[in-house]
Design a protein around this motif. Structure first.
Motif, PDB file in Angstrom:
ATOM      1  N   GLY A  77       5.931 -18.994  23.606  1.00  0.00           N
ATOM      2  CA  GLY A  77       6.009 -18.437  22.266  1.00  0.00           C
ATOM      3  C   GLY A  77       4.708 -17.819  21.795  1.00  0.00           C
ATOM      4  N   MET A  78       3.638 -17.884  22.607  1.00  0.00           N
ATOM      5  CA  MET A  78       2.368 -17.260  22.245  1.00  0.00           C
ATOM      6  C   MET A  78       2.412 -15.769  22.556  1.00  0.00           C
ATOM      7  SD  MET A  78      -0.405 -20.084  23.608  1.00  0.00           S
ATOM      8  CE  MET A  78      -1.761 -19.114  22.967  1.00  0.00           C
ATOM      9  N   GLN A  79       1.617 -15.008  21.827  1.00  0.00           N
ATOM     10  CA  GLN A  79       1.515 -13.570  22.050  1.00  0.00           C
ATOM     11  C   GLN A  79       0.417 -13.308  23.078  1.00  0.00           C
ATOM     12  OE1 GLN A  79       0.583 -11.260  18.609  1.00  0.00           O
ATOM     13  NE2 GLN A  79       0.989  -9.296  19.596  1.00  0.00           N
ATOM     14  N   ILE A  80       0.799 -12.758  24.219  1.00  0.00           N
ATOM     15  CA  ILE A  80      -0.144 -12.509  25.306  1.00  0.00           C
ATOM     16  C   ILE A  80      -0.303 -10.994  25.448  1.00  0.00           C
ATOM     17  CG2 ILE A  80      -0.612 -12.808  27.763  1.00  0.00           C
ATOM     18  CD1 ILE A  80       0.960 -15.374  27.673  1.00  0.00           C
ATOM     19  N   LYS A  81      -1.533 -10.505  25.235  1.00  0.00           N
ATOM     20  CA  LYS A  81      -1.833  -9.071  25.307  1.00  0.00           C
ATOM     21  C   LYS A  81      -2.586  -8.782  26.606  1.00  0.00           C
ATOM     22  CE  LYS A  81      -2.199  -8.559  20.278  1.00  0.00           C
ATOM     23  NZ  LYS A  81      -3.078  -8.125  19.165  1.00  0.00           N
ATOM     24  N   LEU A  82      -2.180  -7.706  27.251  1.00  0.00           N
ATOM     25  CA  LEU A  82      -2.792  -7.312  28.522  1.00  0.00           C
ATOM     26  C   LEU A  82      -3.430  -5.941  28.377  1.00  0.00           C
ATOM     27  CD1 LEU A  82      -3.314  -7.676  31.565  1.00  0.00           C
ATOM     28  CD2 LEU A  82      -1.051  -6.665  31.986  1.00  0.00           C
ATOM     29  N   ASN A  83      -4.735  -5.855  28.657  1.00  0.00           N
ATOM     30  CA  ASN A  83      -5.471  -4.586  28.650  1.00  0.00           C
ATOM     31  C   ASN A  83      -5.941  -4.317  30.082  1.00  0.00           C
ATOM     32  OD1 ASN A  83      -6.906  -2.294  28.017  1.00  0.00           O
ATOM     33  ND2 ASN A  83      -8.680  -3.414  27.229  1.00  0.00           N
TER      34      ASN A  83
END
Length: 595
Positions: free
Chosen positions: A477-483
């Motif tokens: 449920g966590m927001q995981i951002k990938l750059n």
């Protein structure tokens, strides 16, 4: 033949005319080019006088900016490109340098206004005299060029007319008549009359041509009769060369497309038999330690195995093995000091293989050795990959399940002792420890299974990271951002796997222990071309006892960072949360640096 033949004399005459014409044109062009900018040179040199007065006048005025601009413009005029053409003229160059040096000595005194009016007038007078002499020298040089140009044109005209008249007369006397006689003979031969004889007796090229013409008439019939036979022979040779090249190309193509199996060797030997035109061919394949062939490849349906009947292991050490006749040719299949077998060609006694046959057999032996080497290297790569994978699995099991089970075994021992003593408090404590240990072991087992199944498919590392981020986000449920910014970096397969495992382990730690809402993954290349990875969360931050809390995950990340030759750092962020920072130099860059 004379020392200077007719052709030589004609060439000399023409060369003289052409040289005279070219020399005249080049000299004219050179003189005109030198005089092309003389007017500009006089104009620029004359402008120096006006600029000298202008700078002197402005030096008497209070306007400093105009004086600076005039001085700058004056100095630029001294650097005008037109003056570079006079560097080869000693007198003009000397006068120019004298005037320029006088101004360079005078300039600081003028710009700083240290001269009185009388001194200024005296200094400018000297400068004007020098410039007047410079302009006069440039004008005199231009006039000299014009006079030289006129003289050159007159001399060239007279020389050209005289030389042309001599050449025309000589050509008419020495060339025209013999050529007419040769033309008559050539017309007779063209009509099929090979009995025609030319009677030119000059002791020069035309005489030699007449003699050769007569010999040509005698031999042309003989050559015409044999021409068709020679054409057939050349055609046959070209067909043979084409067949050989096609066979070598097809063989190389088979090897490049896939490693040939033994059935393919049979097909190659069968085709080689037809191309090399040797009926008795045999390919014997050996192991590294063996002295007997484990396979004989024969063309056609031959039932005999000569390698099985004789000790053909000797072929590996000698081109002509002992006990074999002198009509056997052996070609080793050897590559990188490793012997794979031998290609044997047997011919009838008293015969020899042609040079092209030996070269073809040697080339085929090299290609077969390459095929065997590629197959051996492929098998070795597979074995190494399997051993490495097993080592990884053993290491992961040892660092996780093995230690967890050892811990559970200790708790079972405590439970047995507590049961014997009927210590209910200890039994309850051990039961809780066992339940917690089993839960942890089961969780580690699931993570290991996920890790072992994790791979980088044909879509690349970026796609695998996107899928990992999506899975962890859905599970936690966590927001995981990938750059991801490595689209132009060629990473090796093992580098992609280690990066993927480090990112997955760090992300799982953030999901399980950070109690945050967001994880940011940055993967990019720095200006020094090193790869930098950062995984940051906005949770509670890593505690001081992090090693005890997640010993296995941290150890795995440390070990994988060492495999990539980099350094990993895990610390609490000033803005809150935990940051995992890792950097390393990719393999392709290290190869370039070592090269």
């Amino acid at each position: 033949m004379r020392q200077f033949s007719m052709v030589t004399r004609i060439n000399i005459a023409l060369a003289c005319i052409v040289t005279l014409a070219i020399g005249t044109m080049l000299a004219s062009y050179w003189l005109s080019d030198k005089a092309d900018s003389d007017a500009l040179a006089v104009n620029v040199a004359g402008s120096l006088r006006m600029q000298s007065y202008r700078v002197a006048w402005l030096a008497m005025q209070p306007d400093e900016q105009k004086l600076q601009e005039a001085t700058t413009q004056f100095n630029q005029s001294w650097q005008h490109p037109i003056f570079t053409r006079f560097t080869q003229h000693a007198e003009i160059a000397k006068q120019f340098n004298t005037a320029k040096q006088h101004w360079q000595q005078l300039e600081p005194q003028v710009t700083q206004r240290t001269l009185t009016l009388g001194q200024m007038e005296q200094a400018l007078g000297r400068q004007m005299v020098l410039l007047e002499q410079l302009v006069s020298l440039i004008q005199q040089d231009a006039e000299d060029k014009i006079r030289s140009f006129r003289t050159l044109q007159l001399i060239a005209l007279l020389a050209t007319v005289l030389l042309s008249a001599i050449v025309i007369y000589w050509v008419k006397v020495m060339v025209q008549q013999p050529l007419e006689e040769l033309i008559k003979g050539a017309r007779q031969v063209a009509m099929g009359d090979f009995t025609k004889r030319v009677s030119v007796v000059n002791n020069d090229e035309l005489g030699a041509l007449a003699h050769s013409f007569n010999k040509m008439s005698d031999s042309i019939s003989y050559m015409y009769g044999n021409l068709e036979k020679r054409v057939d022979e050349q055609t046959e040779a070209l067909k043979h060369s084409n067949t050989t090249l096609r066979f070598l190309y097809n063989t190389a193509q088979r090897i490049s497309e896939h490693v040939p199996e033994y059935l393919d060797f049979t097909q190659i030997i069968a085709e080689l038999k037809t191309v090399v035109k040797v009926d008795n061919l045999e390919l014997c394949l050996f192991t590294k330690e063996g002295d007997k062939p484990y396979m004989q490849v024969l063309p056609g349906d031959s039932e005999s195995d000569p390698c099985a009947q004789k000790n053909c292991g000797d072929c590996l050490s000698s081109p002509q093995p002992s006990g074999c006749s002198s009509d056997i040719y052996n070609y080793l299949l050897q590559r990188d000091q490793k012997k794979y077998g031998v290609l044997v060609a047997r011919i009838d006694e008293g015969q020899e293989l042609a040079l092209w046959q030996q070269k073809l057999l040697a080339a085929v032996a090299d290609q077969l050795a390459l095929a065997m080497s590629l197959k051996s290297e492929e098998e070795q790569v597979r074995r190494l990959a399997l051993m490495q994978e097993r080592t990884v699995i053993a290491r992961e099991l040892h660092d996780s399940l093995a230690q967890a089970l050892s811990y559970l075994k200790i708790q079972v021992t405590r439970l047995n002792k507590a049961t014997q003593k009927d210590d209910k408090d200890t039994i309850a404590d051990v039961s809780a420890e066992l339940k917690q240990g089993l839960d942890a072991a089961y969780r580690q087992l699931r993570e290991l299974l996920t890790t072992f199944r994790l791979k980088v498919d044909g879509s690349g590392l970026h796609s695998a990271l996107q899928m990992t981020a999506k899975q962890l986000s859905e599970q936690s449920g966590m927001q995981i951002k990938l750059n991801y910014q490595l689209t132009n970096v060629p990473l090796a397969p093992h580098e992609e796997i280690h990066l993927l495992q480090i990112i997955r382990e760090a992300s799982q730690n953030a999901v399980h222990h950070s109690a945050g809402t967001e994880v940011v993954i940055n993967l990019q290349q720095q200006e020094d071309q090193s790869i930098v990875l950062s995984i940051e969360d906005n949770g509670v931050g890593i505690p001081q006892s992090a090693e005890k809390m997640n010993h296995y995950g941290l150890a795995i990340m440390q070990e994988r960072s060492k495999h990539l030759g980099g350094e990993i750092e895990i610390k609490r962020r000033n803005a809150g949360g935990t940051g995992v920072y890792f950097s390393f130099t990719p393999g392709y860059l290290m190869q370039q640096q070592s090269a």
